[in-house]
Design an enzyme around this catalytic site. Structure first.
Site, PDB file in Angstrom:
ATOM      1  N   LYS A  11       0.818  -1.209   0.000  1.00 54.52           N
ATOM      2  CA  LYS A  11       0.000   0.000   0.000  1.00 54.52           C
ATOM      3  C   LYS A  11       0.862   1.274   0.000  1.00 54.52           C
ATOM      4  CE  LYS A  11      -3.962  -2.250   2.278  1.00 54.52           C
ATOM      5  NZ  LYS A  11      -4.936  -2.182   3.401  1.00 54.52           N
ATOM      6  N   TYR A  51     -12.500  -1.965  -2.981  1.00 49.38           N
ATOM      7  CA  TYR A  51     -13.005  -1.991  -1.601  1.00 49.38           C
ATOM      8  C   TYR A  51     -14.526  -1.798  -1.538  1.00 49.38           C
ATOM      9  CZ  TYR A  51      -8.427  -2.293   0.694  1.00 49.38           C
ATOM     10  OH  TYR A  51      -7.205  -2.714   1.165  1.00 49.38           O
ATOM     11  N   ASN A 114      -1.949   0.362   6.697  1.00 45.10           N
ATOM     12  CA  ASN A 114      -1.420  -0.869   7.277  1.00 45.10           C
ATOM     13  C   ASN A 114      -0.590  -1.683   6.293  1.00 45.10           C
ATOM     14  OD1 ASN A 114      -3.504  -1.816   5.746  1.00 45.10           O
ATOM     15  ND2 ASN A 114      -4.621  -2.780   7.430  1.00 45.10           N
ATOM     16  N   HIS A 117      -2.202  -5.483   1.631  1.00 47.28           N
ATOM     17  CA  HIS A 117      -3.493  -6.167   1.474  1.00 47.28           C
ATOM     18  C   HIS A 117      -3.212  -7.607   1.083  1.00 47.28           C
ATOM     19  CE1 HIS A 117      -7.316  -7.514  -0.226  1.00 47.28           C
ATOM     20  NE2 HIS A 117      -6.599  -7.946  -1.253  1.00 47.28           N
ATOM     21  N   GLU A 128      -9.691 -10.690  -7.701  1.00 49.42           N
ATOM     22  CA  GLU A 128      -8.728  -9.600  -7.552  1.00 49.42           C
ATOM     23  C   GLU A 128      -7.562  -9.759  -8.539  1.00 49.42           C
ATOM     24  OE1 GLU A 128      -7.845  -9.698  -3.329  1.00 49.42           O
ATOM     25  OE2 GLU A 128      -9.866  -9.021  -2.817  1.00 49.42           O
TER      26      GLU A 128
END
Ligand code: ATP
Ligand code: MG
Length: 140
Positions: A11, A51, A114, A117, A128
């Site tokens: 990320k 998301y 964080n 993913h 995905e």
């Protein structure tokens, strides 16, 4: 044991701090093989689609803004039980709850920023991977 593929994202908080190599080392150390990888900038539409399951949550708008705040590295990881193995090495969503030695415990800044993913099921992994990669880009 089954050879699986899972989808991973490094990320923007991690790419910003130049942590791609360190995250990849932890993935490889855990027995996951990076069989496809590219650095991209997600569009707002990409992030909202990705998301979409969280669109009713109060943090959705901020999460989308965060995911498009800088480049991300999208990846396909392969290995025995790759989906669960990757979730293990990632650690809990909130770094405060993540186990020692996990990527999120080591690098995450917050529950939102964080660092990584990982797909949560075989069905989502397939969706995905297909969203971000052409079949010809997956070199096992
Ligand atoms: P991911 O789907 O990114 O692998 P996850 O499965 O551990 O993470 P989810 O519950 O699917 O966690 O949440 C998706 C992402 O939304 C989290 O990784 C985090 O970036 C963000 N997020 C989750 N909960 C919160 C929250 N309470 N506040 C802010 N951001 C959150
Ligand atoms: Mg999730």
């Amino acid at each position: 044991m089954a050879l699986e593929r899972t989808f991973s994202i490094i990320k923007p908080d991690a790419t910003r701090r130049n942590l791609t190599g360190k995250v990849n080392a932890m993935l490889e150390e855990a027995g996951l093989r990076i069989i496809a990888q590219k650095r991209i900038r997600m569009t707002r539409e990409n992030a909202e689609t990705f998301y979409a399951v969280h669109k009713e949550r109060p943090f959705f708008g901020e999460l989308v803004d965060f995911m498009i705040s800088g480049p991300v590295v999208v990846q396909v990881l392969e290995g025995e039980n790759a989906i669960a193995k990757n979730r293990d090495v990632m650690g809990a969503t909130n770094p405060k709850d993540a186990a020692e030695g996990t990527i999120r415990k080591t690098f995450a800044e917050s529950i939102e920023a964080n660092s990584v993913h990982g797909s949560d099921s075989q069905a989502n992994a397939a969706i995905e991977i297909a969203y971000f990669f052409a079949g010809s880009e997956l070199v096992g």
